[in-house]
Design an enzyme around this catalytic site. Structure first.
Site, mmCIF file in Angstrom:
data_model
loop_
_atom_site.group_PDB
_atom_site.id
_atom_site.type_symbol
_atom_site.label_atom_id
_atom_site.label_comp_id
_atom_site.label_asym_id
_atom_site.label_seq_id
_atom_site.Cartn_x
_atom_site.Cartn_y
_atom_site.Cartn_z
ATOM 1 N N HIS A 35 0.833 -1.316 0.228
ATOM 2 C CA HIS A 35 -0.237 -0.045 -0.367
ATOM 3 C C HIS A 35 0.885 0.973 -0.060
ATOM 4 O O HIS A 35 2.027 1.484 0.164
ATOM 5 C CB HIS A 35 -1.209 0.006 1.265
ATOM 6 C CG HIS A 35 -0.237 -0.114 2.605
ATOM 7 N ND1 HIS A 35 0.587 -0.983 2.923
ATOM 8 C CD2 HIS A 35 -0.208 1.285 3.084
ATOM 9 C CE1 HIS A 35 1.624 -0.217 3.953
ATOM 10 N NE2 HIS A 35 1.131 1.353 4.408
ATOM 11 N N HIS A 75 6.066 6.281 -0.772
ATOM 12 C CA HIS A 75 5.873 5.399 -1.740
ATOM 13 C C HIS A 75 5.480 3.713 -0.961
ATOM 14 O O HIS A 75 4.957 3.460 -0.176
ATOM 15 C CB HIS A 75 7.277 4.974 -0.479
ATOM 16 C CG HIS A 75 7.004 5.381 0.020
ATOM 17 N ND1 HIS A 75 7.445 6.177 1.016
ATOM 18 C CD2 HIS A 75 7.868 3.457 1.581
ATOM 19 C CE1 HIS A 75 7.638 5.702 2.528
ATOM 20 N NE2 HIS A 75 7.617 4.203 2.594
#
Length: 175
Positions: A42, A124
């Site tokens: 995620h 990220h």
């Protein structure tokens, strides 16, 4: 008072999670770090930490008021942060919508007492943890894209020796 470890994030589509896991297996030796489970891949927008049910409800009400267009997420960058031992995928040029959403959620969280990192937001997806040795990253001949049309509140749940992320709530972004 009951608390949960929470964060706002963007869940990656299952098909993209599987592509990233296959690529990671080809791009990195098996003995480098601890791979993140596909279902846990995620992008964190705002880490909230240990949050009471009452504060969680307030933060969810605030999140429900957000009106913002969706955006396209391009994962076209990678890196290794030696100190935390993390290998990540990210965006060379994060979309403005992503930055706006993260900044809004982080500022709402800070106003409600959730300590925010002093580091600037660096969008990220963590691929590996506990990477203790320096390593060459694979060539940047990758580029994944996905349309982001919602964001979620997740709980980090540790059970049976594993961490998994459970979605507690989800909000749509405008088309």
């Amino acid at each position: 008072m009951k608390t949960q470890r929470l964060f706002f994030g963007i869940a990656l589509p299952e098909s993209l999670q599987q592509q990233l896991v296959r690529w990671r297996a080809e791009a990195f030796p098996a003995d480098v770090g601890r791979p993140i489970a596909a279902a846990n891949l995620h992008l964190t927008l705002a880490f909230l930490g240990e949050v009471s049910d009452e504060k969680s409800q307030i933060l969810q009400q605030q999140a429900a008021r957000i009106r913002q267009a969706g955006f396209t997420l391009a994962l076209d960058d990678a890196g290794h942060w030696p100190r935390p031992g993390v290998v990540w995928l990210g965006c060379q040029r994060p979309p403005r919508g992503l930055l706006q959403l993260a900044n809004l959620l982080r500022s709402q969280a800070a106003r409600h007492g959730c300590q925010q990192s002093p580091q600037p937001f660096h969008p990220h997806v963590t691929l590996l943890r506990n990477v203790t040795r320096s390593m060459a990253l694979p060539p940047r001949d990758f580029h994944w894209r996905c349309q982001v049309d919602h964001f979620s509140l997740f709980a980090s749940v540790f059970e049976q020796g594993r961490t998994r992320y459970r979605q507690l709530a989800r909000w749509s972004l405008d088309a």
